[in-house]
Design a protein around this motif. Sequence first.
Motif, PDB file in Angstrom:
ATOM      1  N   UNK A   1      -3.960  58.026  15.385  1.00  0.00           N
ATOM      2  CA  UNK A   1      -4.556  59.261  15.899  1.00  0.00           C
ATOM      3  C   UNK A   1      -4.289  59.387  17.404  1.00  0.00           C
ATOM      4  N   UNK A   2      -4.449  60.621  17.897  1.00  0.00           N
ATOM      5  CA  UNK A   2      -4.160  60.843  19.309  1.00  0.00           C
ATOM      6  C   UNK A   2      -5.376  61.468  19.994  1.00  0.00           C
ATOM      7  N   UNK A   3      -5.714  60.932  21.136  1.00  0.00           N
ATOM      8  CA  UNK A   3      -6.791  61.542  21.910  1.00  0.00           C
ATOM      9  C   UNK A   3      -6.167  62.696  22.683  1.00  0.00           C
ATOM     10  N   UNK A   4      -6.568  63.918  22.319  1.00  0.00           N
ATOM     11  CA  UNK A   4      -5.882  65.087  22.880  1.00  0.00           C
ATOM     12  C   UNK A   4      -6.530  65.573  24.165  1.00  0.00           C
ATOM     13  N   UNK A   5      -7.844  65.411  24.261  1.00  0.00           N
ATOM     14  CA  UNK A   5      -8.501  65.793  25.510  1.00  0.00           C
ATOM     15  C   UNK A   5      -9.862  65.113  25.594  1.00  0.00           C
ATOM     16  N   UNK A   6     -10.338  64.988  26.804  1.00  0.00           N
ATOM     17  CA  UNK A   6     -11.684  64.431  26.983  1.00  0.00           C
ATOM     18  C   UNK A   6     -12.232  64.958  28.301  1.00  0.00           C
ATOM     19  N   UNK A   7     -13.488  65.444  28.263  1.00  0.00           N
ATOM     20  CA  UNK A   7     -14.151  65.807  29.523  1.00  0.00           C
ATOM     21  C   UNK A   7     -15.578  65.287  29.440  1.00  0.00           C
ATOM     22  N   UNK A   8     -16.475  65.769  30.283  1.00  0.00           N
ATOM     23  CA  UNK A   8     -17.798  65.139  30.298  1.00  0.00           C
ATOM     24  C   UNK A   8     -18.629  65.479  29.056  1.00  0.00           C
ATOM     25  N   UNK A  10      -6.921  64.005  17.566  1.00  0.00           N
ATOM     26  CA  UNK A  10      -6.045  64.707  16.622  1.00  0.00           C
ATOM     27  C   UNK A  10      -5.465  63.739  15.600  1.00  0.00           C
ATOM     28  N   UNK A  11      -5.424  64.202  14.356  1.00  0.00           N
ATOM     29  CA  UNK A  11      -4.780  63.425  13.297  1.00  0.00           C
ATOM     30  C   UNK A  11      -3.802  64.337  12.571  1.00  0.00           C
ATOM     31  N   UNK A  12      -3.000  63.728  11.705  1.00  0.00           N
ATOM     32  CA  UNK A  12      -1.858  64.479  11.221  1.00  0.00           C
ATOM     33  C   UNK A  12      -2.154  65.462  10.089  1.00  0.00           C
ATOM     34  N   UNK A  13      -3.133  65.155   9.244  1.00  0.00           N
ATOM     35  CA  UNK A  13      -3.393  66.092   8.133  1.00  0.00           C
ATOM     36  C   UNK A  13      -4.869  66.077   7.750  1.00  0.00           C
ATOM     37  N   UNK A  14      -5.172  66.968   6.848  1.00  0.00           N
ATOM     38  CA  UNK A  14      -6.554  67.158   6.458  1.00  0.00           C
ATOM     39  C   UNK A  14      -7.133  65.921   5.781  1.00  0.00           C
ATOM     40  N   UNK A  15      -6.278  65.293   4.987  1.00  0.00           N
ATOM     41  CA  UNK A  15      -6.721  64.097   4.290  1.00  0.00           C
ATOM     42  C   UNK A  15      -7.188  63.037   5.293  1.00  0.00           C
ATOM     43  N   UNK A  60      -6.738  68.757  13.338  1.00  0.00           N
ATOM     44  CA  UNK A  60      -5.443  68.453  12.725  1.00  0.00           C
ATOM     45  C   UNK A  60      -4.306  68.909  13.629  1.00  0.00           C
ATOM     46  N   UNK A  61      -3.327  68.029  13.789  1.00  0.00           N
ATOM     47  CA  UNK A  61      -2.131  68.411  14.525  1.00  0.00           C
ATOM     48  C   UNK A  61      -0.922  67.907  13.730  1.00  0.00           C
ATOM     49  N   UNK A  62      -0.342  68.830  12.992  1.00  0.00           N
ATOM     50  CA  UNK A  62       0.735  68.452  12.063  1.00  0.00           C
ATOM     51  C   UNK A  62       1.980  67.957  12.796  1.00  0.00           C
ATOM     52  N   UNK A  63       2.030  68.146  14.110  1.00  0.00           N
ATOM     53  CA  UNK A  63       3.214  67.716  14.858  1.00  0.00           C
ATOM     54  C   UNK A  63       3.195  66.247  15.272  1.00  0.00           C
ATOM     55  N   UNK A  64       2.102  65.573  15.002  1.00  0.00           N
ATOM     56  CA  UNK A  64       2.071  64.151  15.368  1.00  0.00           C
ATOM     57  C   UNK A  64       3.162  63.417  14.602  1.00  0.00           C
ATOM     58  N   UNK A  65       3.747  62.385  15.207  1.00  0.00           N
ATOM     59  CA  UNK A  65       4.865  61.703  14.534  1.00  0.00           C
ATOM     60  C   UNK A  65       4.439  61.059  13.220  1.00  0.00           C
ATOM     61  N   UNK A  66       5.221  61.328  12.200  1.00  0.00           N
ATOM     62  CA  UNK A  66       4.875  60.837  10.874  1.00  0.00           C
ATOM     63  C   UNK A  66       4.990  59.319  10.774  1.00  0.00           C
ATOM     64  N   UNK A  67       5.961  58.749  11.497  1.00  0.00           N
ATOM     65  CA  UNK A  67       6.219  57.307  11.336  1.00  0.00           C
ATOM     66  C   UNK A  67       4.992  56.471  11.649  1.00  0.00           C
ATOM     67  N   UNK A  68       4.212  56.961  12.597  1.00  0.00           N
ATOM     68  CA  UNK A  68       3.059  56.178  13.001  1.00  0.00           C
ATOM     69  C   UNK A  68       2.114  55.934  11.829  1.00  0.00           C
TER      70      UNK A  68
END
Length: 463
Positions: free
Chosen positions: A35-42, A48-53, A85-93
């Motif tokens: 998974x990717x941390x896309x943003x963080x504030x106070x 973000x993860x790749x799919x709904x599942x 969900x962010x479908x653009x995340x690299x699938x290989x991961x």
Amino acid sequence: MSTDDNTLNNIWQKALKLIKSNIPAASFSAWVKPAKLASIDSNDAVLQVRNEFNRNLIVQNYFQHIQTALQQIQDNNSLRLTVEINADLPAEAYMPVFSSISGSTTASPDNTSQQNPVIQHTNKKYTSYLNPKFTFETFVVGTHNQFCHAAALSISQKPNPSPYNPFFIYGGVGLGKTHLMHAVGNYILKQDSSLKVVYITTEKFLNDLIDSMRKGKMDEFRDRYRKADVLLVDDIQFIEGKESTQQEFFHTFNALRDKGSQIIMTSDRPPSAMKKLEPRLCSRFEGGLIADIQPPTFETRLAIIERKAEELKISISSEVARRIAESFPENIRSLEGALVKLSAYTNLSTNKLEMGMVEKLLNLKQAEENRMSKIVNSVAYHLELDKSDITGPNRQKKLIHARQLCVEIARTFNTSWSEIGTGLGGRGNSSLISLHRNIKDSLKNNDFPYVDVLDKLKEQFQN
Ligand code: ADP
Ligand code: MG
């Protein structure tokens, strides 16, 4: 990578370190780590993860762990996490087994998900017969197999002794029993290659036994199985009615249990439904943990299709994925077969995979009608009935039994209810469910008159 991205990545790597010890290793590397941390504030953190599942899986199981870790790192207890969900995340991961080179240096999970496939033949004088492709990392978890997967994982992490001994997995054809069993074996060997993990099909056990008896090599036979630290026995239902094999297996089983070895078995039915099984074996089989694998839901089938399409390097539209998920209702092996077929086609041609082409290649329209119709024909033949009477409205007892047989056989092979209904002359769900329930009850009470036909046809359709 911008500074921002770097900061986010650093925070996420720190969080992973905290989270890691609270989550089973395989789940950690399959679902959380990519998974990717896309943003963080106070106030908010967005993951973000790749799919709904994957999103559902995280939200349902690991949300609290992740949110708490981020709160701790930011020293801010009011921080709220959202998972999108962010479908653009690299699938290989998402396939750690295939992506060992790309792994980040921090917070890498333990050795279960990294490096090369499992060494099959350890330095010992024995063969495990494990398929290195069947691992936890390549196994998609959904509601249909969640319990079984959790038990398998927990046994893998602490195999000797595990509190679940024996572990008995049952479920229909092509639902992942063998895969899961190998995953346990591979995992255990990877943790400790000095252990003796032996996988065997019941058929091979039986043949080995006959062979060893004939050659007077029973000592070798016993050595082979009774010295295992983990014995994985696939398709144990084939032991039914085979007395000397049952007797030998009983002794093998006891010897292993006495020395604290883990035993895992798979079967297409629970021990209680194995009618020609010696009672003493049945009670042994029931003495540990019994878990079933159900047919996967539509959503899980989609996730599996996506995963397999990535592995096979074919790209299909989500519309096509849905069509395939609908057409192969509940059997993962046939789902996989369909994708392999499509991948063969895409490799051989430059054509794009259009819906019409996929339907044609996979014979989707006819296949659905054919199977059910074959089942009804066979039942009609064995019970000496007319097919039209089985699909018709007459409620004569023998006809009801025939319909029950059709439903039971069709369900064993994961045929969808709507297909069964159509094949039986347009019957509705409630009538099918009651046919199914009634045959299950009669089988349990041993008063179903056509058990032999049922067994014979199940075997016939399996091949
Ligand atoms: P069973 O032993 O229940 O008949 P298998 O374990 O042989 O089924 O599975 C059939 C095929 O489907 C295998 O290729 C396996 O890798 C695949 N499969 C089954 N379940 C899953 C899953 N949950 N995730 C990924 N692949 C799966
Ligand atoms: Mg199997």
